[in-house]
Scaffold this motif. Structure first.
Motif, PDB file in Angstrom:
ATOM      1  N   ALA A  51      -5.087   0.017   2.538  1.00  0.00           N
ATOM      2  CA  ALA A  51      -5.219   1.468   2.736  1.00  0.00           C
ATOM      3  C   ALA A  51      -6.157   1.816   3.895  1.00  0.00           C
ATOM      4  O   ALA A  51      -5.807   2.625   4.769  1.00  0.00           O
ATOM      5  CB  ALA A  51      -5.681   2.118   1.444  1.00  0.00           C
TER       6      ALA A  51
ATOM      7  N   THR B 254      -6.565   4.412  -9.457  1.00  0.00           N
ATOM      8  CA  THR B 254      -5.545   3.362  -9.623  1.00  0.00           C
ATOM      9  C   THR B 254      -6.163   1.987  -9.845  1.00  0.00           C
ATOM     10  O   THR B 254      -5.473   1.053 -10.225  1.00  0.00           O
ATOM     11  CB  THR B 254      -4.658   3.244  -8.359  1.00  0.00           C
ATOM     12  OG1 THR B 254      -5.510   2.911  -7.257  1.00  0.00           O
ATOM     13  CG2 THR B 254      -3.907   4.507  -8.054  1.00  0.00           C
TER      14      THR B 254
ATOM     15  N   GLU C 170      -8.056   9.044   0.466  1.00  0.00           N
ATOM     16  CA  GLU C 170      -7.430  10.368   0.420  1.00  0.00           C
ATOM     17  C   GLU C 170      -7.758  11.112   1.711  1.00  0.00           C
ATOM     18  O   GLU C 170      -8.924  11.222   2.088  1.00  0.00           O
ATOM     19  CB  GLU C 170      -7.950  11.163  -0.784  1.00  0.00           C
ATOM     20  CG  GLU C 170      -7.328  10.688  -2.085  1.00  0.00           C
ATOM     21  CD  GLU C 170      -7.737  11.516  -3.291  1.00  0.00           C
ATOM     22  OE1 GLU C 170      -7.363  11.105  -4.398  1.00  0.00           O
ATOM     23  OE2 GLU C 170      -8.424  12.547  -3.125  1.00  0.00           O
TER      24      GLU C 170
ATOM     25  N   GLN D 154     -12.162  -0.660  -4.401  1.00  0.00           N
ATOM     26  CA  GLN D 154     -11.363  -1.312  -5.431  1.00  0.00           C
ATOM     27  C   GLN D 154     -12.146  -1.319  -6.749  1.00  0.00           C
ATOM     28  O   GLN D 154     -13.342  -1.600  -6.773  1.00  0.00           O
ATOM     29  CB  GLN D 154     -11.091  -2.745  -4.997  1.00  0.00           C
ATOM     30  CG  GLN D 154     -10.230  -3.464  -5.983  1.00  0.00           C
ATOM     31  CD  GLN D 154      -9.634  -4.724  -5.371  1.00  0.00           C
ATOM     32  OE1 GLN D 154      -9.887  -5.048  -4.230  1.00  0.00           O
ATOM     33  NE2 GLN D 154      -8.844  -5.407  -6.161  1.00  0.00           N
TER      34      GLN D 154
ATOM     35  N   VAL E 172      -8.458   3.103  -2.617  1.00  0.00           N
ATOM     36  CA  VAL E 172      -7.732   4.366  -2.441  1.00  0.00           C
ATOM     37  C   VAL E 172      -8.367   5.148  -1.300  1.00  0.00           C
ATOM     38  O   VAL E 172      -9.593   5.186  -1.164  1.00  0.00           O
ATOM     39  CB  VAL E 172      -7.758   5.216  -3.739  1.00  0.00           C
ATOM     40  CG1 VAL E 172      -7.324   6.649  -3.475  1.00  0.00           C
ATOM     41  CG2 VAL E 172      -6.848   4.595  -4.795  1.00  0.00           C
TER      42      VAL E 172
ATOM     43  N   THR F  81     -12.970   7.767   0.607  1.00  0.00           N
ATOM     44  CA  THR F  81     -12.592   6.384   0.270  1.00  0.00           C
ATOM     45  C   THR F  81     -13.108   6.031  -1.118  1.00  0.00           C
ATOM     46  O   THR F  81     -14.178   6.470  -1.533  1.00  0.00           O
ATOM     47  CB  THR F  81     -13.179   5.377   1.280  1.00  0.00           C
ATOM     48  OG1 THR F  81     -14.597   5.535   1.286  1.00  0.00           O
ATOM     49  CG2 THR F  81     -12.636   5.595   2.668  1.00  0.00           C
TER      50      THR F  81
ATOM     51  N   GLU G 103      -7.248   0.335  -7.399  1.00  0.00           N
ATOM     52  CA  GLU G 103      -7.120  -0.330  -6.095  1.00  0.00           C
ATOM     53  C   GLU G 103      -7.973   0.425  -5.065  1.00  0.00           C
ATOM     54  O   GLU G 103      -8.574   1.449  -5.394  1.00  0.00           O
ATOM     55  CB  GLU G 103      -5.662  -0.281  -5.637  1.00  0.00           C
ATOM     56  CG  GLU G 103      -4.699  -0.904  -6.617  1.00  0.00           C
ATOM     57  CD  GLU G 103      -3.240  -0.692  -6.211  1.00  0.00           C
ATOM     58  OE1 GLU G 103      -2.429  -1.530  -6.588  1.00  0.00           O
ATOM     59  OE2 GLU G 103      -2.917   0.310  -5.551  1.00  0.00           O
TER      60      GLU G 103
ATOM     61  N   ARG H 148      -2.489  10.741  -0.212  1.00  0.00           N
ATOM     62  CA  ARG H 148      -3.179   9.692  -0.948  1.00  0.00           C
ATOM     63  C   ARG H 148      -2.565   8.330  -0.642  1.00  0.00           C
ATOM     64  O   ARG H 148      -1.342   8.197  -0.627  1.00  0.00           O
ATOM     65  CB  ARG H 148      -3.030  10.032  -2.428  1.00  0.00           C
ATOM     66  CG  ARG H 148      -3.823   9.194  -3.362  1.00  0.00           C
ATOM     67  CD  ARG H 148      -3.447   9.598  -4.769  1.00  0.00           C
ATOM     68  NE  ARG H 148      -4.446  10.449  -5.390  1.00  0.00           N
ATOM     69  CZ  ARG H 148      -4.294  10.945  -6.618  1.00  0.00           C
ATOM     70  NH1 ARG H 148      -3.193  10.739  -7.296  1.00  0.00           N
ATOM     71  NH2 ARG H 148      -5.245  11.672  -7.154  1.00  0.00           N
TER      72      ARG H 148
ATOM     73  N   SER I 136     -11.577   3.372  -8.294  1.00  0.00           N
ATOM     74  CA  SER I 136     -10.657   4.484  -8.038  1.00  0.00           C
ATOM     75  C   SER I 136      -9.788   4.720  -9.267  1.00  0.00           C
ATOM     76  O   SER I 136      -9.800   3.933 -10.212  1.00  0.00           O
ATOM     77  CB  SER I 136      -9.745   4.139  -6.861  1.00  0.00           C
ATOM     78  OG  SER I 136      -8.855   3.118  -7.257  1.00  0.00           O
TER      79      SER I 136
ATOM     80  N   PHE J 231       1.271   6.090  -8.629  1.00  0.00           N
ATOM     81  CA  PHE J 231      -0.196   5.971  -8.662  1.00  0.00           C
ATOM     82  C   PHE J 231      -0.665   5.781 -10.106  1.00  0.00           C
ATOM     83  O   PHE J 231      -1.487   4.915 -10.398  1.00  0.00           O
ATOM     84  CB  PHE J 231      -0.859   7.197  -8.028  1.00  0.00           C
ATOM     85  CG  PHE J 231      -0.659   7.275  -6.540  1.00  0.00           C
ATOM     86  CD1 PHE J 231      -1.550   6.655  -5.681  1.00  0.00           C
ATOM     87  CD2 PHE J 231       0.418   7.949  -5.994  1.00  0.00           C
ATOM     88  CE1 PHE J 231      -1.373   6.701  -4.298  1.00  0.00           C
ATOM     89  CE2 PHE J 231       0.614   8.014  -4.627  1.00  0.00           C
ATOM     90  CZ  PHE J 231      -0.277   7.383  -3.772  1.00  0.00           C
TER      91      PHE J 231
ATOM     92  N   THR K 156       0.886  -1.172   0.000  1.00  0.00           N
ATOM     93  CA  THR K 156       0.000   0.000   0.000  1.00  0.00           C
ATOM     94  C   THR K 156       0.919   1.216   0.000  1.00  0.00           C
ATOM     95  O   THR K 156       1.796   1.332   0.858  1.00  0.00           O
ATOM     96  CB  THR K 156      -0.904  -0.017   1.247  1.00  0.00           C
ATOM     97  OG1 THR K 156      -1.766  -1.141   1.114  1.00  0.00           O
ATOM     98  CG2 THR K 156      -1.727   1.250   1.358  1.00  0.00           C
TER      99      THR K 156
ATOM    100  N   SER L 241      -2.879   4.109  -1.733  1.00  0.00           N
ATOM    101  CA  SER L 241      -3.485   3.170  -2.658  1.00  0.00           C
ATOM    102  C   SER L 241      -2.962   1.778  -2.363  1.00  0.00           C
ATOM    103  O   SER L 241      -1.767   1.569  -2.190  1.00  0.00           O
ATOM    104  CB  SER L 241      -3.153   3.569  -4.099  1.00  0.00           C
ATOM    105  OG  SER L 241      -3.734   2.635  -4.986  1.00  0.00           O
TER     106      SER L 241
END
Ligand SMILES: Nc1nc2c(ncn2[C@@H]2O[C@H](COP(=O)(O)OP(=O)(O)OP(=O)(O)O)[C@@H](O)[C@H]2O)c(=O)[nH]1
Ligand SMILES: [Mg+2]
Length: 448
Positions: A29, A74, A80, A69, A78, A66, A76, A23, A72, A110, A6, A25
């Motif tokens: 996370a 990426t 912030e 998966q 994530v 939030t 994954e 951030r 986001s 990212f 992560t 990811s």
């Protein structure tokens, strides 16, 4: 680099500012962030305000976002954290997250994960970087269009035509007795290849033009001493950057400035005025001025009445140049006319009065390129992609030569498969060379 970690980084600049965005990811996370909270965050709730703790001490109250998966940037999980933006506070939260198992992200990691998880392809990934680096409106628009995937469509069409051609050739190889597979004669293959080659050439030309405009037109301000070159630079960039005096030979080294037009950028270089001098330092400066002629894309040849250096003019007249008559406010109509007889296309300016409109208009006429937005081919804004397209062009030219020399079509298909591989790479369909990918993403800002 472990892709299962992560990762964490500050997505905004770490400075004194209202808010910083940290951030994270990766799979852990939420778990890691929860270690800093008493009231845990709920993964399904997108926006939550929470107090952040370092042990028993409250260190901040932040808004936490939030992303599930697959939902986001990426691909994954994530999280912030929008914390208050002090340098100390931001770094402290990041350090706490690292102590609880997050790993500091590498620059661009990212975006790299977004690419590896199929969220964006290489072209889109690059346009993120270009969007951030854009210096002028045109660059911004082209990067935004690329990010949206405009290039994909055109590449898919090229790819479709290519696959069509490959399969025709393949069929005629697999079924040699079936000698009239439609479109598989040498002439037909040649004409298809020429269409592809023209398309690829158009892409390369538009891209080259765009990159030239975006990276900046190297513009040399050249002329005799005291004609007002430095004054012109200052007037163009609206800043007193270069020293101006009435002493001949004031500028000795080069002075640079940048001027952004709507659709292109000028990299201006003010140079030492040309004259015969015994001063060693000035001499070096003058040699430098002259040596820059070849590497510049545009030369502003500055003259005054009675200060027109024909020797320099001979050196630059076949290069792209604009003759700029400065101190024009001192001249009468007849005097100006006389000079115009020698240089019909000159522009008159008065740098000291910031009266440089004629010059600005001329430069805009010369380089304005709104129409780049209208070209229907994709514009590649990245040297790596341009290189890939140059390879495609070479392979197409190879194939055409091979057909002409009477080689069998199976040999042609070897090259066409190679082109397909390159296109797939750009479209993110196959895994591109890992090393190449790493190099691309390390150029990114941290947190991107
Ligand atoms: N009247 C008038 N004077 C100007 C104008 N532009 C510059 N000057 C004056 O001309 C002198 C020389 O200006 P610079 O800008 O230093 O000239 P330069 O070409 O950079 O000179 P070197 O660095 O010595 O080569 C200064 O006294 C300026 O104020 C103009 O448009 N009109
Ligand atoms: Mg000067």
């Amino acid at each position: 680099m472990n892709l299962n970690d992560t990762i964490v980084a500050c997505a905004t600049k770490v400075s004194r500012q209202a808010i910083s965005i940290i951030r994270l990811s990766g799979e852990q996370a939420i778990e890691i962030v929860n270690k800093l909270l008493i009231k845990k965050i709920d993964a399904n709730n997108k926006m939550q305000v929470r107090k952040i703790y370092d042990g028993n001490d409250i260190i901040d109250e932040s808004l936490i976002l939030t992303f599930a998966q697959g939902k986001s940037f990426t691909g994954e999980v994530v999280v912030e954290i929008q914390c208050h933006g002090g340098i100390l506070l931001t770094n402290k939260i990041i350090a706490l997250l690292i102590s609880h198992g997050a790993r500091p992200a590498l620059p661009g990691e990212f975006s790299q994960r977004a690419y590896l998880n199929g969220k964006i392809n290489l072209l889109q990934a690059e346009s993120i970087n270009n969007l951030i680096d854009s210096k002028n409106e045109l660059a911004l628009k082209v990067s935004a269009m690329n990010l949206e995937g405009r290039n994909n469509k055109s590449l898919l069409i090229i790819k479709e035509n290519l696959i069509d051609l490959i399969s025709k050739i393949q069929t005629s190889i697999d079924y040699p007795d079936y000698d009239d597979v439609e479109g598989s004669s040498s002439e037909e293959i040649s004409s298809e290849l020429i269409i592809l080659k023209n398309e690829v050439t158009k892409i390369l030309e538009a891209s080259k033009r765009f990159n030239f405009l975006n990276s900046g037109i190297n513009t040399l301000i050249l002329g005799e001493t005291n004609v007002g070159k430095s004054s012109l630079l200052n007037s163009l960039i609206s800043e007193e950057k270069a020293i101006v005096t009435d002493i001949e030979g004031t500028t000795r080294d080069i002075v640079e400035g940048q001027l952004n037009f709507e659709n292109f950028t000028l990299n201006l270089i003010d140079t030492a005025g040309i004259r015969n001098t015994k001063d060693e330092v000035e001499k070096i400066g003058i040699e430098k001025s002259i040596s820059l002629i070849n590497s510049s894309n545009l030369i502003l040849f500055v003259i005054n009445k009675g200060k027109i250096n024909n020797e320099i003019y001979e050196k630059i007249k076949d290069k792209k140049h604009i003759v700029v008559l400065n101190k024009s406010e001192l001249l009468g109509v007849e005097e100006t006319k006389e000079i115009k007889n020698k240089f019909p296309n000159l522009v008159s300016v008065s740098a000291i009065n910031n009266d440089i409109k004629e010059l600005i208009d001329k430069i805009e006429d010369e380089f304005n390129n709104d129409n780049l937005l209208e070209v229907e081919v994709p514009i590649l804004s990245n040297a790596f992609h341009i290189e890939m397209f140059k390879n495609i062009l070479t392979l197409l030219e190879n194939s055409l030569n091979n057909i002409e020399s009477g080689f069998t079509t199976d040999l042609i298909n070897v090259d066409l498969y190679e082109i397909l591989k390159i296109l797939n790479n750009l479209l993110g369909i196959y895994d591109a060379d890992e090393e190449v990918i790493d190099t691309i993403f390390r150029k990114y800002c941290l947190g991107k």
